[in-house]
Design an enzyme around this catalytic site. Structure first.
Site, PDB file in Angstrom:
ATOM      1  N   ARG A 125     -14.105  -5.067 -10.861  1.00 17.90           N
ATOM      2  CA  ARG A 125     -13.918  -6.160  -9.911  1.00 17.90           C
ATOM      3  C   ARG A 125     -14.976  -6.122  -8.814  1.00 17.90           C
ATOM      4  NH1 ARG A 125      -8.100  -6.958  -7.134  1.00 17.90           N
ATOM      5  NH2 ARG A 125      -8.787  -5.132  -5.966  1.00 17.90           N
ATOM      6  N   LYS A 227     -13.176  -9.934  -3.712  1.00 22.21           N
ATOM      7  CA  LYS A 227     -12.650  -9.221  -2.546  1.00 22.21           C
ATOM      8  C   LYS A 227     -13.716  -9.112  -1.450  1.00 22.21           C
ATOM      9  CE  LYS A 227      -9.162  -5.643  -1.880  1.00 22.21           C
ATOM     10  NZ  LYS A 227      -8.072  -6.607  -1.645  1.00 22.21           N
ATOM     11  N   GLU A 263      -1.571 -17.443  -2.643  1.00 26.29           N
ATOM     12  CA  GLU A 263      -1.165 -16.050  -2.457  1.00 26.29           C
ATOM     13  C   GLU A 263      -0.813 -15.776  -1.012  1.00 26.29           C
ATOM     14  OE1 GLU A 263      -4.447 -12.961  -2.358  1.00 26.29           O
ATOM     15  OE2 GLU A 263      -5.440 -14.492  -3.576  1.00 26.29           O
TER      16      GLU A 263
END
Length: 409
Positions: A125, A227, A263
């Site tokens: 990721r 992220k 989210e």
């Protein structure tokens, strides 16, 4: 010209020499003490109140650091003393937000093993995020090795079984100076760690979420799906406002239609209706959580139907059960959601789907349940005295630390 040494003069000289010698000896001893001081950290656990461990930063002993220039590969990093990082005021991360981070955990098993949960997925990721942010990224192997070295070096900060975990924060930042809007010329990869307990102040109590339709966490075409450090400061205003009103956190809607659930500030969300578990599909504005991915696999193996799709807020308000997932939060039950002044309460208790999934996930993470998925990266508990001495000797001499000698499986 000769100077005659009288008894008084000889005594004065000897006294001066003894003082100089004493000072030299004291300085040498102090230097030796400073050098050897870390080696004396042989205790199994750090001095921490493990029964009252929240989710906050506790300064540990060591961190990992590696550097790389643009279009090159990362150098072999080193574990160093935990401390501040020096940056140019023109660093890319300070001026243009060129930075991404990850979060993973290490657990202490009752058999003495140190267990890492899917760090390879965090490495992948990070590489995806680095590509989106035009950054150099460490390889998967270097990422995993850096996490392992940081964990082993800070072993005494890993909580006892059942008392928490060691939260590990890999951080990739553009540290090279740049005045124009261009990728930084130098990148630094850091890994540090902190022992943690529950993420929310409520502990394991059900969460009370507030649906915010004024602020948005991410937009289409942005970086909500990676992220990036730039994703988190924008949620602070909404989050602080919600907490002032007594809510645990904020649930965000999509920025286009303002009706699809995305989210929570730092975790994914799921709803349960009958035997069906639904979660918003990751379409570029939602982070693909490692815990989210794990829960989907576990739920399917337990016989639930799992759907990844668009979920409306109205549908969420009609669910039987709601829960959130994330590295920091693990699996957290939602007790209520408030939207447009309407508050809906959900099922709570030990018989919930979320509790079944939580116990299964944590059981795998701490080694109590067989890991048929090969998610765990385990390290045996090294001999504290011999390994610590070897570790510090090699750190001082800049020798690479061979993790195999630390008992890596």
């Amino acid at each position: 010209m000769m100077i005659r040494q009288t008894p008084y003069l000889r005594g004065l000289i000897q006294n001066s020499l003894s003082k100089v010698g004493a000072r030299c000896l004291m300085a040498h001893a102090a230097s030796a003490l400073r050098e050897s001081e870390p080696v004396t950290r042989y205790e199994e656990y750090a001095d921490v109140d493990w029964n009252n461990l929240g989710f906050g930063l506790t300064r540990t002993d060591y961190m990992y650091k590696a550097k790389c220039t643009l279009n090159n590969t990362f150098e072999q990093g080193q574990v160093t003393n935990y401390g501040n990082v020096e940056l140019s005021p023109a660093a890319g991360v300070l001026n243009y937000g060129q930075g991404i981070f990850e979060g993973t955990k290490a657990f202490r098993g009752e058999d003495g093993r140190i267990l890492l949960f899917r760090p390879d997925q965090n490495a992948i990721r990070m590489q995806i995020g680095a590509g989106r942010m035009c950054m150099q990224s460490p390889s998967v192997q270097q990422f995993v090795d850096a996490v392992k070295q940081t964990v082993v070096a800070n072993k005494r900060w890993i909580p006892p079984p059942g008392k928490g975990s060691l939260y590990i924060r890999p951080l990739l930042i553009g540290t090279g100076p740049t005045l124009g809007v261009t990728p930084a010329p130098v990148y630094t990869f850091l890994v540090y760690a902190s022992p943690v307990g529950n993420y929310f102040k409520e502990g394991t109590a059900p969460l009370n979420l507030y649906v915010n339709n004024e602020f948005h966490r991410a937009t289409r075409g942005g970086v909500g799906g990676v992220k990036s450090i730039t994703n988190y400061a924008p949620v602070l205003k909404a989050m602080l406002r919600a907490k002032e009103q007594g809510f645990s956190d904020v649930l965000y809607l999509d920025s286009v239609h303002k009706k699809y659930v995305e989210e929570v500030s730092a975790c994914n969300i799921f709803l349960v209706k009958g035997n069906v578990i639904s979660t918003p599909s990751t379409v570029g504005t939602i982070l693909e959580g490692i815990t989210r991915k794990s829960i989907i696999d576990l739920a399917r193996d337990l016989g639930y139907k799992v759907e990844e799709r668009l979920v409306t807020v109205d549908e969420l308000m009609e669910a039987d059960e709601v829960f959130t997932t994330g590295t920091a939060v693990s699996v957290a039950t939602v007790g209520s959601i408030t939207y447009n002044d309407r508050r809906v309460e959900y099922k709570t208790g030990d018989e919930l789907v979320s509790q079944k999934l939580y116990k299964t996930l944590v059981g795998i993470q701490v080694g109590k349940i067989e890991d048929k998925y090969n998610w765990q990266f385990a390290t045996r508990s090294p001999n504290s005295h011999s390994y610590t001495a070897t570790f510090h000797r090699r750190r001082r001499s800049r020798e690479p630390i061979n993790l195999t000698e630390a008992g890596d499986c």
